[in-house]
Every structure is written in structure tokens, then in C-alpha cells.
Design an enzyme around this catalytic site. Structure first.
Site, PDB file in Angstrom:
ATOM      1  N   LYS A   1       7.200  -0.800 -18.698  1.00  0.00           N
ATOM      2  CA  LYS A   1       5.697  -1.909 -18.853  1.00  0.00           C
ATOM      3  C   LYS A   1       6.602  -3.030 -19.391  1.00  0.00           C
ATOM      4  O   LYS A   1       7.004  -3.678 -21.051  1.00  0.00           O
ATOM      5  CB  LYS A   1       4.633  -1.132 -19.564  1.00  0.00           C
ATOM      6  CG  LYS A   1       4.438  -0.040 -19.021  1.00  0.00           C
ATOM      7  CD  LYS A   1       3.572  -0.560 -17.856  1.00  0.00           C
ATOM      8  CE  LYS A   1       2.704   0.380 -16.955  1.00  0.00           C
ATOM      9  NZ  LYS A   1       2.236   0.328 -15.659  1.00  0.00           N
TER      10      LYS A   1
ATOM     11  N   ASP B   1       7.341  -2.277 -14.734  1.00  0.00           N
ATOM     12  CA  ASP B   1       6.098  -3.181 -13.967  1.00  0.00           C
ATOM     13  C   ASP B   1       5.942  -4.047 -14.611  1.00  0.00           C
ATOM     14  O   ASP B   1       5.037  -3.521 -16.290  1.00  0.00           O
ATOM     15  CB  ASP B   1       5.130  -1.557 -13.884  1.00  0.00           C
ATOM     16  CG  ASP B   1       3.216  -2.148 -13.633  1.00  0.00           C
ATOM     17  OD1 ASP B   1       3.754  -2.961 -13.136  1.00  0.00           O
ATOM     18  OD2 ASP B   1       2.766  -0.850 -13.457  1.00  0.00           O
TER      19      ASP B   1
ATOM     20  N   ASP C   1       1.206  -2.985  -6.096  1.00  0.00           N
ATOM     21  CA  ASP C   1      -0.068  -1.699  -7.098  1.00  0.00           C
ATOM     22  C   ASP C   1      -1.369  -2.819  -7.000  1.00  0.00           C
ATOM     23  O   ASP C   1      -1.898  -1.988  -5.790  1.00  0.00           O
ATOM     24  CB  ASP C   1       0.458  -1.419  -7.977  1.00  0.00           C
ATOM     25  CG  ASP C   1      -0.388  -0.330  -8.914  1.00  0.00           C
ATOM     26  OD1 ASP C   1      -1.437  -0.012  -8.510  1.00  0.00           O
ATOM     27  OD2 ASP C   1       0.946   0.163 -10.157  1.00  0.00           O
TER      28      ASP C   1
ATOM     29  N   LYS D   1      -2.302   5.143  -5.244  1.00  0.00           N
ATOM     30  CA  LYS D   1      -2.804   5.907  -7.205  1.00  0.00           C
ATOM     31  C   LYS D   1      -3.923   6.553  -6.031  1.00  0.00           C
ATOM     32  O   LYS D   1      -5.536   5.871  -5.558  1.00  0.00           O
ATOM     33  CB  LYS D   1      -3.424   5.202  -8.065  1.00  0.00           C
ATOM     34  CG  LYS D   1      -2.067   4.778  -8.405  1.00  0.00           C
ATOM     35  CD  LYS D   1      -2.152   4.134  -9.438  1.00  0.00           C
ATOM     36  CE  LYS D   1      -0.641   3.084 -10.121  1.00  0.00           C
ATOM     37  NZ  LYS D   1      -1.141   1.978 -11.049  1.00  0.00           N
TER      38      LYS D   1
ATOM     39  N   GLU E   1       7.944  -3.053 -10.243  1.00  0.00           N
ATOM     40  CA  GLU E   1       5.457  -3.407  -9.311  1.00  0.00           C
ATOM     41  C   GLU E   1       5.141  -4.894 -10.134  1.00  0.00           C
ATOM     42  O   GLU E   1       5.170  -5.499 -11.204  1.00  0.00           O
ATOM     43  CB  GLU E   1       5.962  -2.677 -10.422  1.00  0.00           C
ATOM     44  CG  GLU E   1       4.827  -1.328  -9.134  1.00  0.00           C
ATOM     45  CD  GLU E   1       4.170  -0.237  -9.935  1.00  0.00           C
ATOM     46  OE1 GLU E   1       5.122   0.472 -10.644  1.00  0.00           O
ATOM     47  OE2 GLU E   1       3.029  -0.029 -10.315  1.00  0.00           O
TER      48      GLU E   1
HETATM   49 MG    MG Z   1       1.641  -0.328 -11.618  1.00  0.00          MG
END
Ligand code: MG
Length: 343
Positions: free
Chosen positions: A155, A179, A230, A252, A205
Site C-alpha cells: 500500500k 496500490d 479498483d 471484488k 493499482e
Molecule cells: Mg485496491
């Protein structure tokens, strides 16, 4: 059909932090649907504050849900499309219902869910393991502890992103996906990604804001690395809008509303020659295993939400050499960890 809702409180092993939020506990919901023959299906709702959902809003929406009497569960397409408007804005609740009905139908047909979808369970990709934001020494320790996984997802979206990558690179040669969780400006994204290429990063991402499709397009045009949307990719319609703006999308179940909608997004993305990641929120092995059944269709798996919690109450997908081993049992194929069964 009868629907029952139970709390599914998941405590994290460590505080999980991304660019915009942090959490120590997640309040998900376990949904059980029982049909008139007594067949059961299980689903998990993982509501996300970012999308305006909570355990309370998901529960309220599920309590209001009307499943028409006499419905034939085998007519899943009509059944789910009929229920979807009742759960508008509650993608996690919709995903739980979708999972439970798929679980129920596949169990009735005595097929693992991937077989129900005509997919080969041996064709699953390796999954990444996520390292959330933390002080540098902690991120370093987590990267060392994650040495047994094949891919790291890191992240970013801080004022010390380069320090984070340098620190992790000092202890790990694994492929890294990053991401930014929608937190960079277009200019910063272009600069950062040029630098990240030299650090052996596999993909990036959601570099910029969710609704900034033009910004995504500019970043993608300038980027030497694949750009995956995303937060910008919630529905099949979003995938159409993202054409030319990104190289791929992250799907997701809790974001799009379940397996059926995820399958549609996969086909729309493929028709536009996009690559596909299948991701997750913090979920038990129920939500993760449901998603795993679709992984024979995708390029990048990021299904590690169950690895970030302590005392997962559900047993399902297992990891072997970083690959997801889909249970060879009817339906989603999960079992409760304790003998008490599912409430
Ligand atoms: Mg993500």
C-alpha cells in the site's frame, strides 16, 4: 426461501492501514439462505465505508429483502437480477445473497462452484500478500515475514512512498504490486510510476481519484507499468467507461455485488482486452473462497483478506506455494472451524 443474518466480527492481526483509513476490527455479516427443501447456502457481506456501507446498513437492507415465494433457485440469473434493485447501493449485502444462492444451487447439483461455472480448479493463479501502511521498520518486518508468499502487494499513497519501496526492496526480491488507493495527483502518479519501474514493480493499482477517468487515461498513457482500476471499477458499466483509461480492472465480490456481476465484469473487460485482478476486502475464508472459484478466469489474484485476521471462524481455500487450492466440495465448500456449526 428463508434468509438469516448473523454478525461476523473479524479481528485483525495488526491494524490495517491504507491511504485513507485504518481498522483493527471489521464487522461483516454471515448470511444463510435455506430453501423449502432444507438446502442451505452461505454468503458473507463485507461492507465498506468508502462505498457508503456499514454492517447496520447491510443488515437493514437484508432484513427488508423480499425473495418471491415459490422462487426456483436454479433460475439464478432471473432471481438475482430481480433482487438487485432491492439492494441498490448495498453491494456487500447483494454479494452475500449472491454467494449464498450460488452455494445453495451448486450444493444441490453436488458440484464445487468452479465446476458449476465450467472452470478448471487447477488453473488458479498465485495470490499476492498485502502489506498495509505502517512505520517503516514494521513494514520491513512484515515483508520479511511474507517471504513464503510469491508476490507482495504494498500500500502506498503517503509522503514517504519511495522510502517504503526502498525499505521493502532491502529485504525482499519478490515481485511487488503497489496500490495508491486513489491518493496521488496525476503529476505525482506519472513521476512515481517512472521511478517504480526501476524498482521491479509489476503493476500499479488506482493511482488517482475514483472518478478521475481522464486522469487515469493520462497516467496510463505515460506509464511504463500496467495500471489497474479498483475504486473506479464497481460495475460492468464502469468497465465500459474505463476503456482506454487503464490496462485492467480489480474486481471484488463485495464491491460489485457478487459472483454473477463479477462474471459479467470479467467478460466485458476481456472484450476490451483488459487484464483482470480479483481482489477482496477484509473477509473470512467464506468470502475469499467464494471469489477463489472464479480465479481460473483471471490474471492476478489478490485474495488474502482472510490471512490478515486472527481466528478465522471458517475453513475454506488453502494456500499451497502461494496458489489458492479450491476445496473439492459441493458449493463454495467452506466449513466452520468449530463443531458448533454456523449460527
Ligand atoms: Mg485496491
Amino acid at each position: 426461501m428463508r434468509l438469516t443474518i448473523s454478525p461476523l466480527r473479524l479481528e485483525l492481526r495488526d491494524t490495517f492501514r491504507i491511504a485513507r483509513e485504518a481498522s483493527d476490527v471489521r464487522d461483516n455479516l454471515l448470511v444463510k439462505i435455506t430453501d423449502d427443501d432444507g438446502a442451505e447456502g452461505l454468503g458473507e457481506a463485507a461492507p465498506s465505508r468508502f462505498y457508503g456501507q456499514s454492517a447496520d446498513s447491510a443488515r437493514a437492507a437484508l432484513q427488508r429483502l423480499q425473495i418471491p415465494a415459490g422462487t426456483d433457485a436454479l433460475l439464478l440469473e432471473d432471481l438475482l437480477e430481480g433482487l438487485r434493485p432491492q439492494l441498490a447501493g448495498q453491494g456487500a449485502a447483494m454479494a452475500a445473497v449472491d454467494m449464498a444462492l450460488h452455494d445453495l444451487v451448486a450444493k444441490k447439483l453436488n458440484l464445487p462452484l468452479c465446476r458449476f461455472f465450467s472452470l478448471d480448479p487447477d488453473k488458479v493463479p498465485q495470490t499476492s500478500f498485502t502489506i498495509g501502511l505502517a512505520p517503516l521498520d514494521e513494514m520491513k518486518r512484515k515483508a520479511q515475514e511474507a517471504a513464503g508468499y510469491p508476490i507482495l502487494k504494498v500500500k502506498l499513497g503517503t509522503d514517504r512512498d519511495r522510502d517504503i519501496i526502498r525499505t521493502i526492496r532491502s529485504v525482499s526480491d519478490l515481485p511487488i504490486r503497489v496500490d495508491a488507493n486513489a491518493s496521488w495527483s496525476v503529476e505525482a502518479a506519472i513521476r512515481n510510476i517512472a521511478w517504480l519501474r526501476d524498482e521491479g514493480i509489476e503493476l500499479v493499482e488506482q493511482p488517482v481519484a475514483k472518478d478521475d477517468l481522464e486522469g487515469l487515461r493520462r497516467v496510463t498513457q505515460a506509464s511504463p507499468l500496467p495500471i489497474i482500476a479498483d475504486e473506479s471499477a464497481m460495475t460492468p458499466r464502469d468497465v465500459v467507461a474505463l476503456r482506454g483509461c487503464v490496462h485492467g480492472i480489480n474486481i471484488k465480490l463485495a464491491k460489485c455485488g457478487g459472483l454473477r456481476q463479477a462474471m459479467k465484469m470479467i467478460h466485458v473487460a476481456r472484450a476490451q482486452q483488459m487484464s483482470i485482478m480479483l481482489g477482496c476486502f477484509i473477509e473470512s475464508s467464506l468470502g475469499i473462497t467464494a471469489a477463489a472459484h472464479l480465479t481460473p478466469l483471471i490474471d492476478f489474484a489478490d485474495l488474502d483478506g482472510h490471512l490478515l485476521i486472527r481466528d478465522d471462524p471458517i475453513r475454506g481455500v488453502q494456500l499451497r506455494n502461494g496458489r489458492l487450492m479450491i476445496p473439492d466440495r459441493p458449493g463454495i465448500g467452506v466449513q466452520p472451524v468449530t463443531d458448533g456449526g454456523f449460527t
